[in-house]
Design an enzyme around this catalytic site. Structure first.
Site, short mmCIF file in Angstrom:
data_model
loop_
_atom_site.label_atom_id
_atom_site.label_comp_id
_atom_site.label_asym_id
_atom_site.label_seq_id
_atom_site.Cartn_x
_atom_site.Cartn_y
_atom_site.Cartn_z
N LYS A 1 -5.92 6.26 1.96
CA LYS A 1 -4.85 6.29 2.97
C LYS A 1 -4.11 7.61 2.87
O LYS A 1 -3.84 8.09 1.75
CB LYS A 1 -3.90 5.10 2.71
CG LYS A 1 -2.83 4.89 3.76
CD LYS A 1 -2.01 3.63 3.42
CE LYS A 1 -0.90 3.39 4.43
NZ LYS A 1 -0.12 2.17 4.10
N SER B 1 0.49 -1.22 7.84
CA SER B 1 0.31 0.19 8.13
C SER B 1 -1.02 0.76 7.65
O SER B 1 -1.46 1.79 8.13
CB SER B 1 1.44 0.98 7.48
OG SER B 1 1.35 0.92 6.07
N SER C 1 1.37 -4.27 4.14
CA SER C 1 0.56 -3.22 4.75
C SER C 1 -0.89 -3.12 4.27
O SER C 1 -1.68 -2.38 4.85
CB SER C 1 1.24 -1.86 4.58
OG SER C 1 2.28 -1.74 5.50
#
Lengths: 516, 493
Positions: free
Chosen positions: A83, A158, A182
């Site tokens: 990420k 997210s 997330s």
């Protein structure tokens, strides 16, 4: 291409075995995933940047060292997507924000350093909501990520890119972060496994902070076995993170296959209330029935303060975020407004005020420093980030602190106490990850409050600091994945993984693939 | 009281702790390096960096707090103080807000010259925090750019806040001197004001007696005082200024905002900076990146044990053990540990504390003031000075020539023994001395006659001659013998 597709559809654990036996070269495997990215990511948009050259060079180096019998790390040759919120030395880390569009960290985050030390192939950086604020990945300043099961739908967030890239076989393993859900929520919406570890289990050093007391890094994978492999690589005490826990890391990938005999599972009364989609509810109940068939006992429990979890979260997280993001002021790094333009604008304003003899206006006119701050920050941040900075700044202001932040801290303690009580009676808590399956892209962009409620079932674990896992437990009528969430007491990741694994052994949801 | 008002002063002192590395990272705290060379991801506040507490800094602050008689709570935490400034890269300073590591202490001050009564100044709190960077504003015409040096960012500071217990500039200065003495004595800071290791802000207002009762003037905070002398001067300027302002405006506390004024040392005035009309909202909250610090009774006991004898203890002991006057004990102890140790060694080795005190407070201190040298760099070591005092007491060195010997020892670094030899000092035996007296009296019948007629001071002329003939002559003894002989000859006639 067909041999490729069977290769990339096999588990990371199986790929690692092939690599270790010398039956598969990392270059081959890495290329297979790069090919998959090349053919699918134009539709999915999971990656912000694909590190093709570096990945192949790393893979070649691993292959070479393996051939000459040199020592190798425990993920040697396996591609891992990261990420875009974890610093990777000298490469760009954007947090999907214009603010950090060109930011190159001069250091590795501990998680990235551990992946490098494990000889993982860092294949690329995945998309996310800006600064991890959001539940759909639509808040990325750069691109939309689509759910591989339905390209009209959001992958969640997210860590949307992190979940989507695993779901679409563009990476066997990926790293996400979870502040309010997330990792687990996008894993649930994309039909993959995602684990949020106990707060402090994985170092936050080099993780660009959203809400420091809630943020945790964790693995996303196809199976709990693969998640175990990745978790044991990244977990552990770190002297550079004062909040990291100094506790030994169990060999998760060794123990994961041991079923939990006579496990006591708790079902939270408050989870099965209004708002929960009936298909999701029945999938979760079916999953619990599977556990019962495997010898589990099931008990209804109550988490009385869980109804305040979202409200509590949306005080604490923005408060910390408003402080953590204050450093992006255009002075030392990150986006800075065009200074010449800014000074010109200020001069024009001053001239106008002088012409109008507006003394009050003149006295209130920004200094060039203040205007630089204002413009840099309003240009660099997106709407959701600004919203949360304002919420947090307000809640921490003199006169409001006690009513909001302090109160939220107290409720947070009560939420943790609820879990402590519950775990005296049960070993695991099972429930839905989200109330609904994947929603349409754009469906909630104008309704931030509904978007916040997406975190309903996941935020409690962050507030309490306990670990949680999301795993596929079915599909709705539209063919969208449904996630099952398991929660465990602090530092019981092993129990979560074993619990997830025994379910996977009895079901085949995790083997289904989206058609892209 | 003849004065029209009482001055009320409280001091906020920031002390840089003597750690090698910063409070939350491992960067060096060395003063004077090239700008921005002592920085890292943590003190630059780069994304993803995290602070980790420097245990040494905490231990030093604990030691200080114990020495200041503070209460040490078992639980203390870190808070973020938030504001925007270019030399504050995280846009917050890690500090301590509502649960500081110490509170409610005191420091005793007195003046050896007696200009004020000894008093106990209460310490409100002492807390640990990180320093900000340095902004360098180039004020030269046409230059609008500021430069920022972040070497100092993250340096550990202990903020020591006093209660408004000081009522004169002399007391304020004494408080600062005593605080500096204590901190340097226990080794927690070098307290070097030039390098910013010790910074002082003063809060001052007046309590004025009026027919309507006692009223207080608005509080003014004075900044930018770069020496203790400057603090003294600024306070001496500020008190009458506030009185004048009160006479003009009649403004009482609460009727005007708290003002910040800067001390202009060359002009000798304080100047208004900004008024704290809307006191800044720092939005303090607990720093989630750091864990609270738990302090055990053992740790406090350990800190107390590590203090050893404090300056106040030393002063008392010098009076008790060596029979010094309180004044002399203060003069010595106030010089710091170097001089104190020096004195003690001289006193112990010579067994003559009074002489040791005299030599140290007069000759040694003069040298320290003249040459600005360190006590350790002085040519006469404590052992040698003790040797010299012993030589005088043993009669090996005539007292009047001790000074001469001292000067020689100072320039050559020699022992008393060597100096005595070098100067050719020998004991002149009694019979030789009597012989010399006779000889000179015989040559100077006039002097004899004068003495006999009562003009004893006429002997002085002979002393000079005697010293020329033999520099080792003890003039006192010579005088005694001459007088005796002169009187003898008178009675025999």
């Amino acid at each position: 291409m067909s041999s490729h597709s069977s290769l990339i559809e096999s588990s990371a654990t199986a790929q690692l075995e092939l690599l270790m036996r010398g039956d598969l070269f990392s270059v081959e495997l890495t290329q297979a995933y790069l090919d998959s990215i090349a053919s699918r990511d134009a539709n999915v948009g999971a990656f912000l940047r694909v590190e093709k050259d570096r990945a192949l060079a790393q893979a070649a180096s691993v292959d070479k060292r393996r051939q000459s019998n040199k020592p190798l790390g425990k993920l040697a040759g396996l591609p891992v997507a990261v990420k875009d919120v974890l610093c990777d030395q000298d490469t760009i880390t954007t947090c999907a924000s214009r603010m950090l569009e060109n930011f190159r960290a001069p250091y590795d985050s501990t998680v990235v350093a551990k992946l490098k030390a494990a000889d993982a192939i860092l294949i690329g950086r995945t998309n996310m909501d800006e600064f991890a604020m959001g539940g759909s990945t639509e808040n990325s300043a750069f691109q939309i990520t689509r759910n591989p099961w339905d390209l009209e739908r959001a992958p969640g967030g997210s860590s949307g890119g992190a979940a989507a890239c695993v779901a679409a076989d563009m990476a066997p393993l990926s790293i996400g972060t979870d502040t309010g859900g997330s990792i687990r929520q996008p894993a649930g919406l994309c039909g993959v496994v995602g684990l949020k570890p106990t707060y402090g289990r994985v170092s936050r050093f080099g993780l660009v902070a959203f809400a420091s007391s809630l943020d945790q890094v964790g693995p996303l994978a196809r199976t709990s076995q693969d998640a175990a492999l990745l978790l044991e690589t990244i977990a552990g005490h770190d002297l550079r993170d004062a909040t990291s826990l100094d506790r030994p890391v169990p060999a998760y990938s060794q123990s994961v296959a041991e079923p939990l005999a006579g496990v006591r599972i708790g079902l939270v009364r408050e989870h099965f209330a209004e708002g929960l989609d009936s298909e999701v509810a029945s999938a979760v109940r079916d999953a619990v029935a599977v556990y019962e068939s495997l010898g589990a006992t099931v008990k209804e429990i109550s988490l009385p303060h869980s109804k305040h979890a979202v409200a509590t979260y949306y005080v604490i997280a923005p408060c910390e975020a408003s402080s953590n993001l204050a450093r992006y002021d255009g002075v030392h790094y990150g986006h800075r407004t065009d200074e010449a333009e800014m000074l010109e604008e200020l001069a024009a304003e001053r001239k106008a005020l002088e012409a109008a003899k507006d003394e009050v206006g003149l006295s209130r006119l920004d200094s060039s420093l203040v205007r630089m701050y204002r413009k840099s920050r309003s240009e660099g941040f997106g709407a959701e980030v600004k919203r949360r900075i304002m919420l947090g700044t307000y809640a921490l202001s003199a006169g409001y602190y006690d009513a909001y932040y302090l109160k939220a801290l107290k409720v947070r303690r009560l939420i943790r106490q609820d879990f402590d009580e519950a775990f005296r009676e049960v070993d695991l808590i099972a429930g839905p990850v989200t109330a609904q399956t994947a929603f349409k892209i754009g469906e909630m962009v104008d309704d931030p409050l509904s978007m916040y409620l997406v975190d309903l079932y996941t935020v409690s674990a962050n507030l309490a600091g306990i670990p949680g896992i999301s795993l596929p437990c079915g599909f709705d009528k539209s063919g969208l994945p449904i996630g099952l969430q398991l929660l465990a007491p602090p530092l019981e990741e092993e129990r979560l993984l074993r619990g997830a694994h025994m379910y996977e052994q009895a079901t085949d949801w995790h083997q289904r693939r989206p058609e892209i | 009281m003849s004065q029209l008002y009482t001055t009320v002063i409280g001091l906020e002192v920031h002390v840089q702790l003597a750690t090698k590395s910063k409070l939350f990272c491992r960067c060096s705290t060395q003063f004077g390096a090239e700008p921005n060379t002592q920085t890292c991801s943590v003190c630059l506040g780069l994304p993803g960096s995290l602070p980790v507490m420097n245990r040494t800094a905490f231990d030093l602050s604990l030691k200080t707090a114990v020495a200041l008689n503070c209460v040490i709570p078992k639980f203390t935490k870190w808070d973020r103080k938030q504001y925007y400034y270019p030399d504050l890269p995280k846009a917050y300073q890690i500090s301590q807000y509502d649960l500081p590591m110490s509170s409610a202490g005191w420091l005793e001050i007195s003046d050896e010259k007696g200009s004020f009564e000894p008093k106990r100044v209460r310490i409100t709190r002492a807390h640990l925090e990180e320093d900000a960077g340095k902004s360098i504003h180039d004020e030269a015409a046409g230059k609008a750019d500021s430069e920022i040096d972040l070497n100092r960012t993250g340096t550990p500071l202990l903020e020591i806040v006093s209660e408004p217990d000081l009522s004169s500039s002399a007391e304020a200065k004494a408080y600062l001197q005593e605080l500096k003495l204590l901190l340097t004595h226990i080794g927690v800071s070098d307290c070097n004001m030039q390098e910013g290791s010790l910074r002082v802000d003063a809060n001052i207002n007046l309590h004025i007696d009026t027919p309507e009762g006692k009223i207080a003037t608005p509080i003014v905070e004075i900044k930018n005082m770069n020496s203790f002398r400057a603090v003294e001067r600024a306070l001496d300027y500020e008190a009458p200024r506030q009185f004048r302002v009160w006479q003009e405006t009649g403004q009482k506390i609460g009727e005007a905002p708290k003002q910040t004024r800067g001390w202009d040392d060359s002009a000798g005035v304080t100047r208004g900076q900004r008024s704290k009309e809307e006191s800044s909202d720092y939005r303090y909250f607990p720093d989630p990146d750091l864990v609270p610090v738990l302090v055990t009774d053992d740790q406090v006991a350990e800190a107390r044990k590590s203090l050893g004898e404090l300056p106040a203890d030393l002063r008392n002991r010098f009076v008790q053990e060596y029979g010094l006057s309180a004044y002399d004990a203060s003069v010595i102890v106030n010089q710091g540990q170097g001089v104190t140790n020096y004195f003690e060694q001289v006193a112990r080795e010579s067994g003559d504390a009074k002489s040791a005190c005299k030599w140290v407070t007069q000759d040694i201190l003069r040298l320290l003031k003249d040459g600005e040298q360190e006590i350790n760099a002085i040519g006469v070591s404590a052992a040698n000075l003790a040797g010299m005092i012993s030589a005088v007491n043993d009669g090996k060195l005539p007292k009047p020539r001790a000074k001469e010997a001292f000067e020689l020892m100072l320039s050559t670094g020699s022992t008393a023994q060597q100096a005595i030899q070098e100067l050719g000092i020998e004991q002149v035996d009694e019979s030789a001395l009597v012989e010399l007296c006779r000889e000179l009296l015989d040559k100077n019948p006039r002097v004899v006659a004068d003495v006999q007629s009562g003009k004893v001071q006429a002997i002085g002329a002979l002393i000079g001659q005697a010293k020329k003939l033999n520099p080792n002559v003890d003039p006192g003894r010579f005088r005694e013998i001459c007088l005796e002989l002169a009187m003898e000859s008178s009675s025999s006639e």
